[in-house]
Structure formats: structure tokens, C-alpha cells
Design an enzyme around this catalytic site. Structure first.
Site, PDB file in Angstrom:
ATOM      1  N   CYS A  39       9.181   5.845  -6.587  1.00  0.00           N
ATOM      2  CA  CYS A  39       8.081   6.190  -7.187  1.00  0.00           C
ATOM      3  C   CYS A  39       8.721   6.679  -8.678  1.00  0.00           C
ATOM      4  O   CYS A  39       8.266   6.116  -9.563  1.00  0.00           O
ATOM      5  CB  CYS A  39       7.337   7.294  -6.559  1.00  0.00           C
ATOM      6  SG  CYS A  39       6.133   7.726  -7.415  1.00  0.00           S
ATOM      7  N   TYR A 180       0.318  -6.649  -6.505  1.00  0.00           N
ATOM      8  CA  TYR A 180       0.494  -5.482  -7.372  1.00  0.00           C
ATOM      9  C   TYR A 180       1.522  -5.625  -8.614  1.00  0.00           C
ATOM     10  O   TYR A 180       1.245  -5.103  -9.590  1.00  0.00           O
ATOM     11  CB  TYR A 180       0.801  -4.201  -6.300  1.00  0.00           C
ATOM     12  CG  TYR A 180      -0.429  -3.638  -5.945  1.00  0.00           C
ATOM     13  CD1 TYR A 180      -0.911  -4.296  -4.580  1.00  0.00           C
ATOM     14  CD2 TYR A 180      -0.811  -2.484  -6.131  1.00  0.00           C
ATOM     15  CE1 TYR A 180      -1.595  -3.736  -3.759  1.00  0.00           C
ATOM     16  CE2 TYR A 180      -2.033  -1.884  -5.466  1.00  0.00           C
ATOM     17  CZ  TYR A 180      -2.239  -2.452  -4.264  1.00  0.00           C
ATOM     18  OH  TYR A 180      -3.491  -1.590  -3.641  1.00  0.00           O
ATOM     19  N   HIS A 439     -24.398  11.802 -18.929  1.00  0.00           N
ATOM     20  CA  HIS A 439     -24.881  10.837 -19.986  1.00  0.00           C
ATOM     21  C   HIS A 439     -24.119  11.026 -21.278  1.00  0.00           C
ATOM     22  O   HIS A 439     -24.282  12.150 -21.768  1.00  0.00           O
ATOM     23  CB  HIS A 439     -26.237  10.747 -20.071  1.00  0.00           C
ATOM     24  CG  HIS A 439     -26.872   9.636 -20.814  1.00  0.00           C
ATOM     25  ND1 HIS A 439     -26.936   8.337 -20.673  1.00  0.00           N
ATOM     26  CD2 HIS A 439     -26.993   9.788 -22.003  1.00  0.00           C
ATOM     27  CE1 HIS A 439     -27.293   7.384 -21.602  1.00  0.00           C
ATOM     28  NE2 HIS A 439     -27.596   8.474 -22.551  1.00  0.00           N
TER      29      HIS A 439
HETATM   30  C1  LIG Z   1       7.028  -1.162  -8.973  1.00  0.00           C
HETATM   31  C2  LIG Z   1       6.216  -0.393  -8.024  1.00  0.00           C
HETATM   32  C3  LIG Z   1       5.071   0.303  -8.488  1.00  0.00           C
HETATM   33  C4  LIG Z   1       4.799   0.960  -7.690  1.00  0.00           C
HETATM   34  N1  LIG Z   1       3.249   1.857  -8.069  1.00  0.00           N
HETATM   35  C5  LIG Z   1       2.800   2.824  -7.365  1.00  0.00           C
HETATM   36  C6  LIG Z   1       1.529   3.303  -7.746  1.00  0.00           C
HETATM   37  O1  LIG Z   1       1.112   3.271  -8.946  1.00  0.00           O
HETATM   38  N2  LIG Z   1       0.944   4.142  -6.746  1.00  0.00           N
HETATM   39  C7  LIG Z   1       1.371   4.147  -5.589  1.00  0.00           C
HETATM   40  O2  LIG Z   1       0.722   4.866  -4.762  1.00  0.00           O
HETATM   41  N3  LIG Z   1       2.481   3.531  -5.087  1.00  0.00           N
HETATM   42  C8  LIG Z   1       3.010   2.774  -5.932  1.00  0.00           C
HETATM   43  N4  LIG Z   1       4.343   2.069  -5.539  1.00  0.00           N
HETATM   44  C9  LIG Z   1       4.782   2.550  -3.935  1.00  0.00           C
HETATM   45  C10 LIG Z   1       5.536   3.703  -4.041  1.00  0.00           C
HETATM   46  O3  LIG Z   1       6.477   3.716  -4.987  1.00  0.00           O
HETATM   47  C11 LIG Z   1       6.026   3.918  -2.522  1.00  0.00           C
HETATM   48  O4  LIG Z   1       4.974   3.823  -1.662  1.00  0.00           O
HETATM   49  C12 LIG Z   1       6.608   5.110  -2.231  1.00  0.00           C
HETATM   50  O5  LIG Z   1       7.656   5.334  -3.354  1.00  0.00           O
HETATM   51  C13 LIG Z   1       7.353   5.249  -0.966  1.00  0.00           C
HETATM   52  O6  LIG Z   1       7.948   6.242  -1.069  1.00  0.00           O
HETATM   53  P1  LIG Z   1       8.995   6.549   0.319  1.00  0.00           P
HETATM   54  O7  LIG Z   1       9.735   7.799   0.439  1.00  0.00           O
HETATM   55  O8  LIG Z   1       8.668   6.031   1.702  1.00  0.00           O
HETATM   56  O9  LIG Z   1      10.283   5.477  -0.074  1.00  0.00           O
HETATM   57  P2  LIG Z   1      11.463   5.601  -1.493  1.00  0.00           P
HETATM   58  O10 LIG Z   1      10.779   6.483  -2.389  1.00  0.00           O
HETATM   59  O11 LIG Z   1      12.072   4.288  -1.718  1.00  0.00           O
HETATM   60  O12 LIG Z   1      12.544   6.616  -0.717  1.00  0.00           O
HETATM   61  C14 LIG Z   1      13.334   6.077   0.171  1.00  0.00           C
HETATM   62  C15 LIG Z   1      14.942   6.964   0.097  1.00  0.00           C
HETATM   63  O13 LIG Z   1      15.658   6.657   1.118  1.00  0.00           O
HETATM   64  C16 LIG Z   1      16.863   6.297   0.689  1.00  0.00           C
HETATM   65  N5  LIG Z   1      17.542   5.633   1.576  1.00  0.00           N
HETATM   66  C17 LIG Z   1      17.149   4.461   1.971  1.00  0.00           C
HETATM   67  N6  LIG Z   1      18.108   3.973   2.937  1.00  0.00           N
HETATM   68  C18 LIG Z   1      19.221   4.896   3.230  1.00  0.00           C
HETATM   69  C19 LIG Z   1      20.332   4.832   3.907  1.00  0.00           C
HETATM   70  N7  LIG Z   1      20.789   4.156   4.864  1.00  0.00           N
HETATM   71  N8  LIG Z   1      20.787   6.110   3.918  1.00  0.00           N
HETATM   72  C20 LIG Z   1      20.605   7.013   2.788  1.00  0.00           C
HETATM   73  N9  LIG Z   1      19.418   7.022   2.031  1.00  0.00           N
HETATM   74  C21 LIG Z   1      18.908   5.834   2.116  1.00  0.00           C
HETATM   75  C22 LIG Z   1      16.715   5.849  -0.866  1.00  0.00           C
HETATM   76  O14 LIG Z   1      17.840   5.849  -1.513  1.00  0.00           O
HETATM   77  C23 LIG Z   1      15.482   6.718  -1.228  1.00  0.00           C
HETATM   78  O15 LIG Z   1      16.075   7.978  -1.715  1.00  0.00           O
HETATM   79  C24 LIG Z   1       5.076   1.420  -6.374  1.00  0.00           C
HETATM   80  C25 LIG Z   1       6.195   0.630  -5.766  1.00  0.00           C
HETATM   81  C26 LIG Z   1       6.958   0.024  -6.673  1.00  0.00           C
HETATM   82  C27 LIG Z   1       7.988  -0.858  -6.188  1.00  0.00           C
HETATM   83  N1  LIG Z   2      -0.276   0.551  -8.353  1.00  0.00           N
HETATM   84  C1  LIG Z   2       0.194   0.696  -7.031  1.00  0.00           C
HETATM   85  O1  LIG Z   2      -0.278   1.309  -6.168  1.00  0.00           O
HETATM   86  C2  LIG Z   2       1.458  -0.458  -6.754  1.00  0.00           C
HETATM   87  C3  LIG Z   2       1.936  -1.004  -7.824  1.00  0.00           C
HETATM   88  C4  LIG Z   2       3.047  -1.772  -7.547  1.00  0.00           C
HETATM   89  C5  LIG Z   2       3.777  -1.657  -6.236  1.00  0.00           C
HETATM   90  N2  LIG Z   2       2.959  -1.247  -5.245  1.00  0.00           N
HETATM   91  C6  LIG Z   2       3.133  -1.360  -3.864  1.00  0.00           C
HETATM   92  O2  LIG Z   2       4.205  -2.266  -3.614  1.00  0.00           O
HETATM   93  C7  LIG Z   2       4.257  -3.128  -2.663  1.00  0.00           C
HETATM   94  C8  LIG Z   2       4.833  -4.518  -3.055  1.00  0.00           C
HETATM   95  O3  LIG Z   2       4.336  -5.158  -4.318  1.00  0.00           O
HETATM   96  P1  LIG Z   2       4.327  -6.620  -4.679  1.00  0.00           P
HETATM   97  O4  LIG Z   2       3.519  -6.864  -5.564  1.00  0.00           O
HETATM   98  O5  LIG Z   2       5.575  -6.827  -4.369  1.00  0.00           O
HETATM   99  O6  LIG Z   2       3.750  -7.085  -3.209  1.00  0.00           O
HETATM  100  P2  LIG Z   2       2.105  -7.622  -2.828  1.00  0.00           P
HETATM  101  O7  LIG Z   2       2.022  -7.899  -1.387  1.00  0.00           O
HETATM  102  O8  LIG Z   2       1.137  -7.073  -3.535  1.00  0.00           O
HETATM  103  O9  LIG Z   2       1.933  -9.086  -3.479  1.00  0.00           O
HETATM  104  C9  LIG Z   2       2.784 -10.020  -3.021  1.00  0.00           C
HETATM  105  C10 LIG Z   2       2.315 -11.245  -3.606  1.00  0.00           C
HETATM  106  O10 LIG Z   2       3.165 -12.552  -3.532  1.00  0.00           O
HETATM  107  C11 LIG Z   2       2.717 -13.514  -3.111  1.00  0.00           C
HETATM  108  N3  LIG Z   2       3.901 -14.647  -2.232  1.00  0.00           N
HETATM  109  C12 LIG Z   2       4.673 -14.050  -1.131  1.00  0.00           C
HETATM  110  N4  LIG Z   2       5.688 -15.075  -1.007  1.00  0.00           N
HETATM  111  C13 LIG Z   2       5.375 -15.870  -2.207  1.00  0.00           C
HETATM  112  C14 LIG Z   2       6.203 -16.953  -2.492  1.00  0.00           C
HETATM  113  N5  LIG Z   2       7.306 -17.531  -1.805  1.00  0.00           N
HETATM  114  N6  LIG Z   2       5.610 -17.562  -3.498  1.00  0.00           N
HETATM  115  C15 LIG Z   2       4.798 -17.234  -4.325  1.00  0.00           C
HETATM  116  N7  LIG Z   2       3.969 -16.192  -4.009  1.00  0.00           N
HETATM  117  C16 LIG Z   2       4.243 -15.595  -2.984  1.00  0.00           C
HETATM  118  C17 LIG Z   2       1.732 -13.022  -2.000  1.00  0.00           C
HETATM  119  O11 LIG Z   2       0.923 -14.006  -1.793  1.00  0.00           O
HETATM  120  C18 LIG Z   2       1.243 -11.902  -2.849  1.00  0.00           C
HETATM  121  O12 LIG Z   2       0.136 -12.296  -3.701  1.00  0.00           O
HETATM  122  C19 LIG Z   2       2.460  -3.486  -2.729  1.00  0.00           C
HETATM  123  O13 LIG Z   2       1.989  -3.862  -1.484  1.00  0.00           O
HETATM  124  C20 LIG Z   2       2.059  -1.943  -2.919  1.00  0.00           C
HETATM  125  O14 LIG Z   2       1.996  -1.253  -2.079  1.00  0.00           O
HETATM  126  C21 LIG Z   2       1.527  -0.376  -5.400  1.00  0.00           C
END
Ligand SMILES: Cc1cc2nc3c(=O)[nH]c(=O)nc-3n(C[C@H](O)[C@H](O)[C@H](O)COP(=O)(O)OP(=O)(O)OC[C@H]3O[C@@H](n4cnc5c(N)ncnc54)[C@H](O)[C@@H]3O)c2cc1C
Ligand SMILES: NC(=O)c1ccc[n+]([C@@H]2O[C@H](COP(=O)([O-])OP(=O)(O)OC[C@H]3O[C@@H](n4cnc5c(N)ncnc54)[C@H](O)[C@@H]3O)[C@@H](O)[C@H]2O)c1
Length: 454
Positions: A39, A180, A439
Site C-alpha cells: 500500500c 483496477y 443544497h
Molecule cells: C497498484 C495498487 C494500487 C492499490 N490501490 C488500492 C487502493 O486504492 N485501495 C485499496 O483498498 N487497496 C489498494 N490496493 C490493494 C492493497 O495495496 C492491498 O490490499 C494491501 O496492501 C494488502 O496488504 P497486505 O498486508 O496483505 O500485503 P502487503 O502490504 O503486500 O504486505 C506483505 C508483506 O509481507 C512481506 N513478505 C512477503 N513474503 C515474505 C516472506 N516470505 N518473508 C518475509 N516477508 C515477506 C512483504 O515484504 C510485505 O512486507 C492496491 C494494490 C496495488 C498493487
Molecule cells: N483502488 C483500489 O482499490 C485498487 C487499485 C489497484 C489495485 N487494487 C487491487 O489489486 C488487485 C489487482 O489489480 P489488477 O488490476 O491487477 O487486477 P484486476 O483483477 O482488477 O484486473 C485484471 C484484469 O485483467 C484481465 N486479464 C486477465 N488475464 C488477462 C490476459 N491474459 N490478457 C488480457 N487481460 C487479462 C481480467 O479480465 C481483468 O479485467 C485488484 O483486484 C484490487 O483488489 C485495488
């Protein structure tokens, strides 16, 4: 072997559960990546800082709609990088420093995997370290899926882990996937001047959204991106910076960069969970009960590695539940996924809670749809907004909300009263008629969508 009372594996959402309430314990945290996890470092926060930057750029370009004369010289990408990551990297470093300074937490850096029941081996820079703990929380998150034609090509590709930190804005970028991440980052790079092609295997972008939202969003971005819908990538050729991407209709796209955004998968396959008696479902998600206990005694799990929606606000709530259950084993809490809102911070912004219209139909619900366009409320006129709308699905029998969807400016904020309504089981009539709605605030679009369903 070192022994601890409590060990947290992962410093994303896992790290947030440790606070002074645990100071009577000897706590270990195991961190492979930077503090703050996905995050803070490569997810929600940088993507939103970049999304707002893109909106400012869009606003300047479109200022003429409000009769404001303005010109833009584009986005100063290196300065944006410094502003965004200069700030976030410092927060991550401070987070680690704070933990290291704590007198009840020990930080171990390195990849960890289980070697037995509540026993882990961590590959630290100083060599392997075996740890045992009375109680363990697994919060190891997930990583991007990279399909074989990309992974096997030997050519460079970006994921959300890398693309936001590129030194330069690519001239031409293919985004694989239309979910997303694609929606949010295509907007950012388009605003920064990149020519973007989106390849999505489904027939609309954001196909998991309510059908009216998915089609309105797809239409809204059609003239900004080269959309290849219903298509899959079959081959990547060329050389770094000069990629040739072939799709399943034999069309070839030339690009400087390829962003892979086809979903994420849990990191469970890297942890040797079977050695600890921790089981996973068919998607590799750790199986947990409502208290977030795994099948192994004394082991909890949370975040993107468990089956709930992979969202940060969900992971944060799970961390609260696990923290409570560790501290109060005799009065445990359970995690509810009944009302989970989400937003896509793209342009137009999108927010949702509850069922989509297609899900409500599939589930045989009897429901009424209420909608209101932004352009039919006064603040929508101020915004010169022509696409936005709020849509609510109301159960015909109970009058309660089944779902709500907003597309347009401030969608993520506008949906929140509807999240409250669903959480507290209020009827659409109560929500529309009992509170006074300011409003001419944009919230009138929500009020009027509810009235439309009554
Ligand atoms: C581009 C993007 C945008 C996003 N935007 C949003 C958003 O706007 N709103 C929203 O709600 N969610 C969003 N998400 C989703 C959100 O980021 C995740 O749901 C959230 O960060 C998950 O938290 P987590 O603690 O499960 O995992 P992470 O934050 O990934 O933490 C996992 C931790 O485990 C550690 N780890 C993994 N394997 C090992 C290992 N074997 N040994 C030691 N450490 C390890 C990693 O280094 C890390 O510290 C987004 C995700 C992405 C990719
Ligand atoms: N604002 C937010 O909350 C936010 C922002 C970014 C990411 N995320 C989290 O991260 C997760 C991952 O995001 P994401 O965008 O990678 O996944 P996603 O599941 O949102 O979208 C993946 C898309 O890729 C398509 N797809 C899958 N295989 C494909 C292929 N071989 N060729 C073409 N299209 C293909 C699927 O049909 C789908 O539309 C999300 O599910 C979400 O939970 C959340």
C-alpha cells in the site's frame, strides 16, 4: 533458535496490528520488503498521489470548459517522482526505524519460510536465523501475476511494483489487463503524455463492476486509449524499449514499455505452509475461520493472503480483529465481509458497494433501480459534468439497499453515506428523507438516486 511470544510475518498490514497494547510481550516482525508493504510503497498511496497529479494536469488542459485560459507544459515527471517517493520512502524508513527503536519488538530482515509448527527460517543478511513463537500472524500479501508469454519472452516488462518509479515517461505503453491497476495507471501515464494501448480479454474494461459502470467507463476512455477488447497477448518480441506485442487476432502493437496488470496472486506458495500445518484453498489463499485463525494452532492470517477482497481497508480491519483476538482470546471478534466498499481512482472515478445489477439478477433478487445523473443536480452543472451518475439497487420487499454504484468526480466520497446505510440496514426512504442533504452539494446526486428508487 530464537523464541518470541508473538511473531508477525510481513510488514504491510501485519505491522499495523502491533502497538503498545503488546508491550508486555516479546514480539518479532519479519520483513522482506520495505515497511508499509504494498500500500505505502507500490500500491494505494503512490498510485493515488499520481492520480491526483494526473487530475490536476487534466484540469489545466480542460480549463476552457470553465472559461479559464490556461496552458500546460505537461507533467514534470522527475519532480513528481521526487515529491511522491521522496515522501513515501521516508515514511517507510521511519516505520522501520521506529520498530527497531522499540524495546519490545525485534526486527528480522529477509525472506522467511516455515520449517515446522510455529517455526520459521529467515534468510537474513547475516545468515539463516531460525525463529519459534507461541503465536504467529501471517500477513505476507501477494504479487502481480505475469502470464507465460510475457515471463518467457526474456524481455523487460513493468508491473505495479516498478512502473510508478520509472525514471522517464514512456512514449508508448501497452497495458495488459483492464482492471483496477490498468484503469488507475493508464490514466496517470496518459495524463503524463504516454500513448496508451489497453489489451483486455473481456469485452469491457472493469468488467467486474456493475454493467452500467463498466460500459460507461469504457465509453468514457475510448477516445483516450487505443482499446483492444476481447483480446489476449500471445507473443512479446523485439528488444528492450522497442517491443513488438502480438495479440490473438495477429495484430501487432509497437511499444516502449509493457505494463502487466492482469491480477495478483497470494505469496502463500513461497512460505512452505504445509510444514506448519497451514492449509490453502484452490486459489492459494490461506484458509481461515471468522476469527482469522488458520487451521494450525496459534497461527492467524490476514490481508491479501486470505480469501476476502484484496483491499487495504479490508486488511486494516482484519488486522484490528486479529489484534483484538490476540489480546482477548476469551472474547474474540469475527471479521465481516458483508458490506465491503471499493473505489477505482481513475477518471472518471468509480465507487461501489454491495451487489452489481447483474449479480442481483443472477441471485433472483426483486429490486428497483434508482439513478440520477450528475448533470441533473446543481453541483453537476458547476462541474460541467456530463457523464457521471449514481445508481442504487433497492430490495423491493424490505426497501433496503442491495448495492450502490457511483461514476464521476468524488465517487469514492459520495458512496460513503450509502455504505453507512447498508452497514446499519437503513431503508432507502429513511436515508433519502430523514437527514437533510446540503443544497447544492454533489451529495444531492445520491439523495436523488435514492428518491428515484422509492
Ligand atoms: C497498484 C495498487 C494500487 C492499490 N490501490 C488500492 C487502493 O486504492 N485501495 C485499496 O483498498 N487497496 C489498494 N490496493 C490493494 C492493497 O495495496 C492491498 O490490499 C494491501 O496492501 C494488502 O496488504 P497486505 O498486508 O496483505 O500485503 P502487503 O502490504 O503486500 O504486505 C506483505 C508483506 O509481507 C512481506 N513478505 C512477503 N513474503 C515474505 C516472506 N516470505 N518473508 C518475509 N516477508 C515477506 C512483504 O515484504 C510485505 O512486507 C492496491 C494494490 C496495488 C498493487
Ligand atoms: N483502488 C483500489 O482499490 C485498487 C487499485 C489497484 C489495485 N487494487 C487491487 O489489486 C488487485 C489487482 O489489480 P489488477 O488490476 O491487477 O487486477 P484486476 O483483477 O482488477 O484486473 C485484471 C484484469 O485483467 C484481465 N486479464 C486477465 N488475464 C488477462 C490476459 N491474459 N490478457 C488480457 N487481460 C487479462 C481480467 O479480465 C481483468 O479485467 C485488484 O483486484 C484490487 O483488489 C485495488
Amino acid at each position: 533458535m530464537r523464541h518470541h511470544d508473538l511473531l508477525v510475518l510481513g510488514v504491510g498490514s501485519g505491522n499495523v496490528l502491533i502497538d503498545d497494547r503488546f508491550s508486555h510481550l516479546d514480539v518479532a516482525v519479519v520483513a522482506e520488503g520495505p515497511f508499509g508493504g504494498t500500500c505505502l510503497n507500490a500500491g494505494c498511496i503512490p498510485s493515488k498521489m499520481l492520480a491526483v497529479t494526473a487530475e490536476v494536469a487534466d484540469g489545466v488542459r480542460e480549463a476552457g470548459r470553465h472559461n479559464v485560459r490556461a496552458t500546460s507544459d505537461g507533467i514534470d515527471w522527475p519532480a513528481v517522482q521526487e515529491r511522491v517517493f521522496g515522501r513515501l520512502d521516508a515514511v517507510a524508513r521511519d516505520g522501520e526505524d521506529d520498530r527497531r527503536a522499540s524495546d519490545f519488538v525485534t526486527v528480522y530482515r529477509g525472506h522467511a519460510r516455515f520449517t515446522g509448527e510455529r517455526e520459521l527460517l529467515v534468510e537474513t543478511d547475516d545468515g539463516p536465523e531460525t525463529l519459534h513463537a507461541d503465536r504467529i500472524v501471517v500477513a505476507a500479501g501477494g504479487r502481480p501475476v505475469v502470464p507465460p508469454p510475457v515471463a518467457d519472452s526474456g524481455l523487460p516488462y513493468e508491473t505495479s511494483d516498478t512502473v510508478m518509479r520509472l525514471d522517464e515517461v514512456p512514449e508508448r505503453m501497452v497495458v495488459l489487463g483492464g482492471g483496477y491497476i490498468a484503469a488507475e495507471l493508464a490514466h496517470v501515464f496518459h495524463a503524463a503524455g504516454t500513448s496508451v494501448t489497453v489489451v483486455e480479454k473481456k469485452e469491457t474494461l472493469l468488467a467486474e463492476q456493475d454493467e452500467s459502470v463498466a460500459s460507461a467507463f469504457t465509453d468514457a476512455v475510448r477516445d483516450q486509449y487505443d482499446l483492444r477488447l476481447g483480446r489476449e497477448l500471445v507473443r512479446v518480441e523485439g528488444s528492450p524499449g522497442q517491443l513488438r506485442i502480438t495479440l490473438d487476432d495477429d495484430s501487432v502493437i509497437e511499444a516502449d514499455a509493457l505494463l502487466v496488470a492482469v491480477g495478483r496472486k497470494p505469496n502463500s506458495d513461497t512460505l512452505d505452509l504445509d510444514k506448519a500445518g497451514i492449509t490453502c484453498d484452490d486459489n492459494g489463499m490461506i484458509e481461515v475461520d471468522a476469527q482469522l485463525r488458520t487451521g494450525a494452532t496459534g497461527v492467524w492470517a490476514l490481508g491479501d493472503i486470505v480469501p476476502g477482497p484484496p483491499l487495504k481497508h479490508v486488511a486494516n480491519r482484519e488486522a484490528e480483529v486479529v489484534a483484538h483476538n490476540l489480546l482477548h482470546p476469551d472474547a474474540p471478534r469475527t471479521m465481516s465481509y458483508d458490506v465491503v466498499p471499493a473505489a477505482v481512482f481513475t477518471r472518471p472515478q468509480i465507487a461501489q458497494v454491495g451487489l452489481t445489477e447483474q449479480e442481483a439478477r443472477e441471485q433472483g433478487k426483486e429490486f428497483v433501480v434508482g439513478t440520477r445523473a450528475y448533470e441533473d443536480v446543481a453541483y453537476g452543472w458547476s462541474l460541467e459534468e456530463t457523464r457521471g451518475f449514481c445508481k442504487v439497487l433497492v430490495d423491493r420487499g424490505t426497501g433496503r439497499l442491495l448495492g450502490a454504484h457511483v461514476l464521476g468526480p468524488q465517487a469514492a466520497t459520495l458512496v460513503q453515506p450509502l455504505v453507512l446505510a447498508m452497514t446499519f440496514g437503513l431503508t432507502a426512504r429513511d436515508v433519502a428523507e430523514r437527514p437533510l442533504w446540503i443544497h447544492p452539494a454533489l451529495t444531492e446526486v445520491v439523495e436523488n438516486a435514492l428518491r428515484d428508487a422509492m
